[in-house]
Enzyme design. Structure first.
Site, PDB file in Angstrom:
ATOM      1  N   GLU A  38      -1.034 -52.121  -6.554  1.00  0.00           N
ATOM      2  CA  GLU A  38      -2.109 -51.821  -7.406  1.00  0.00           C
ATOM      3  C   GLU A  38      -2.054 -50.278  -7.641  1.00  0.00           C
ATOM      4  OE1 GLU A  38      -4.582 -53.057  -9.057  1.00  0.00           O
ATOM      5  OE2 GLU A  38      -3.666 -54.914  -8.626  1.00  0.00           O
ATOM      6  N   CYS A 193      -5.691 -57.976 -25.541  1.00  0.00           N
ATOM      7  CA  CYS A 193      -6.807 -56.813 -26.183  1.00  0.00           C
ATOM      8  C   CYS A 193      -6.091 -55.632 -25.961  1.00  0.00           C
ATOM      9  CB  CYS A 193      -8.033 -57.397 -25.308  1.00  0.00           C
ATOM     10  SG  CYS A 193      -9.541 -56.312 -26.203  1.00  0.00           S
ATOM     11  N   CYS A 200      -5.962 -60.250 -31.908  1.00  0.00           N
ATOM     12  CA  CYS A 200      -7.413 -61.063 -31.855  1.00  0.00           C
ATOM     13  C   CYS A 200      -7.064 -62.684 -32.364  1.00  0.00           C
ATOM     14  CB  CYS A 200      -8.310 -60.671 -32.982  1.00  0.00           C
ATOM     15  SG  CYS A 200      -8.716 -59.055 -32.377  1.00  0.00           S
ATOM     16  N   CYS A 203      -6.155 -64.729 -29.027  1.00  0.00           N
ATOM     17  CA  CYS A 203      -7.194 -64.516 -28.100  1.00  0.00           C
ATOM     18  C   CYS A 203      -7.976 -65.646 -27.856  1.00  0.00           C
ATOM     19  CB  CYS A 203      -8.007 -63.129 -28.405  1.00  0.00           C
ATOM     20  SG  CYS A 203      -9.184 -62.845 -27.287  1.00  0.00           S
ATOM     21  N   CYS A 209     -16.396 -63.049 -29.495  1.00  0.00           N
ATOM     22  CA  CYS A 209     -16.062 -61.502 -29.400  1.00  0.00           C
ATOM     23  C   CYS A 209     -17.092 -60.678 -30.415  1.00  0.00           C
ATOM     24  CB  CYS A 209     -14.737 -61.217 -29.405  1.00  0.00           C
ATOM     25  SG  CYS A 209     -14.357 -59.219 -29.525  1.00  0.00           S
TER      26      CYS A 209
END
Ligand code: SF4
Length: 347
Positions: A38, A193, A200, A203, A209
């Site tokens: 991370e 995204c 899109c 998606c 959205c």
């Protein structure tokens, strides 16, 4: 606001078909491995991180190995990844974990946030990915996804909007499959995204959205208000001795390239030559091509000047930690990236 309880289900269904399962930190998941990944992934893409992560884990397989290591070695393993404060914080926190947590990675958000270099989102990612607990994450990719889904305008790091996004992210976080959910929401932000030209049509959230419905995808998230970066120019001395070695100085632990090795630095050529004269050294140096480097808060132009000696003075500036290095030794120490590149192309 997106509060649809099926959000996580839709996302996990997408993840089951398209998600990433084979990243090195997803194998043999431990709090330590997830934490290191991370931190490396902050501001850095997965493909860049993978070889660094694998080398790092080979050398420091457990938190106590990292805690016992010399910071110089940790920085050398980090050379090229940038944002070196991350490596220093990682090392300092490894020592804290060994001393205060019996070498066990904490499993709650508050204890993780108390460690150096771990913010709220990273803590959430660690507890969800390592322990499958409901940790909430809100990294840059998730912020972009949530601002678009909810058509939230305004710079997302503004405190009011940031607060709103944390609220939404918390509402959406499920009670189970947390490791997968966290990977899924990061993956969809990174691969579907995307900042520019989001996909899109592929998606799973396109039906809900608001940015898409309002034709505002290209406008959201609102970019950070621009400010002109200040520009600074410095001179550095590339000093070679009679053995072809280079004189390097270790930078102070605070400030840019903290703790890394670099060339002796001066405000300008005149200051450089004055210091050479004070040491009884020749002042006629050879100018090399300037190097441009951009930090998040300013632009830097480095003007290198080379001088070849037939002696080996201990240092050229007072109060500095200096050492002569052979070219072959350079990969064993943490070097500032532009200086490393300069040394690589200078025989
Ligand atoms: S539909 Fe487009 S803008 Fe909206 S969340 Fe999906 S990829 Fe992002």
């Amino acid at each position: 606001m997106t509060t649809n309880s099926s959000f996580s289900e839709q996302l996990l269904t997408w993840f089951d078909q398209h998600g990433r399962y084979h990243l090195p930190w997803q194998q043999n998941r431990t709090g330590y491995r997830v934490w290191v990944s991370e931190i490396m992934l902050q501001q850095t893409q997965v493909v860049t991180v993978i070889p660094y992560f694998e080398r790092f884990m080979e050398r420091f397989p457990a938190v106590k190995d990292l805690a016992q290591a010399d910071i110089d070695e940790v920085l050398s393993m980090w050379t090229g990844l940038g944002y070196y404060t991350r490596a220093r914080n990682l090392h300092a926190s490894a020592i804290t974990i060994v001393e205060q947590h019996q070498a066990n990675m904490p499993k709650d958000v508050e204890a993780l946030i108390a460690l150096k270099g771990i913010g709220r989102s990273t803590a959430g990612a660690i507890i969800s990915q390592a322990y499958n607990l409901p940790g909430v994450i809100l990294d840059g990719n998730v912020k972009r996804l949530l601002t678009r889904l909810n058509a939230i305008e305004g710079w997302p790091s503004q405190s009011q909007i940031d607060k709103q996004l944390w609220h939404i992210a918390t509402q959406l976080t499920p009670d189970q499959r947390n490791a997968d959910y966290t990977q899924a929401i990061m993956d969809i932000g990174a691969t579907i995204c995307k900042p520019k030209q989001p996909l899109c049509v592929a998606c799973p959230m396109q039906g809900q959205c608001l940015a898409l419905a309002q034709d505002k995808v290209a406008l959201i998230p609102t970019p950070k208000p621009k400010k002109v970066l200040p520009h600074k120019t410095i001179s550095v001395l590339l000093l070679k001795n009679q053995y072809g070695q280079t004189l390097l100085e270790q930078r102070p632990s605070k400030g840019i390239w903290g703790g890394l090795w670099s060339l002796p630095e001066f405000s300008d050529l005149k200051a450089l030559q004055t210091q050479l004269a004070l040491n009884g050294l020749p002042t006629k140096t050879k100018p090399l091509a300037p190097i441009k480097h951009i930090f998040s808060h300013y632009k830097l132009t480095i003007e290198p000047h080379m001088l070849v000696l037939n002696s080996s003075p201990h240092k050229v500036a007072e109060n500095s930690k200096s050492q002569w290095y052979d070219n072959q030794q350079l990969h064993t120490i943490g070097l500032a990236t532009p200086i490393k590149k300069l040394l690589e192309k200078t025989p």
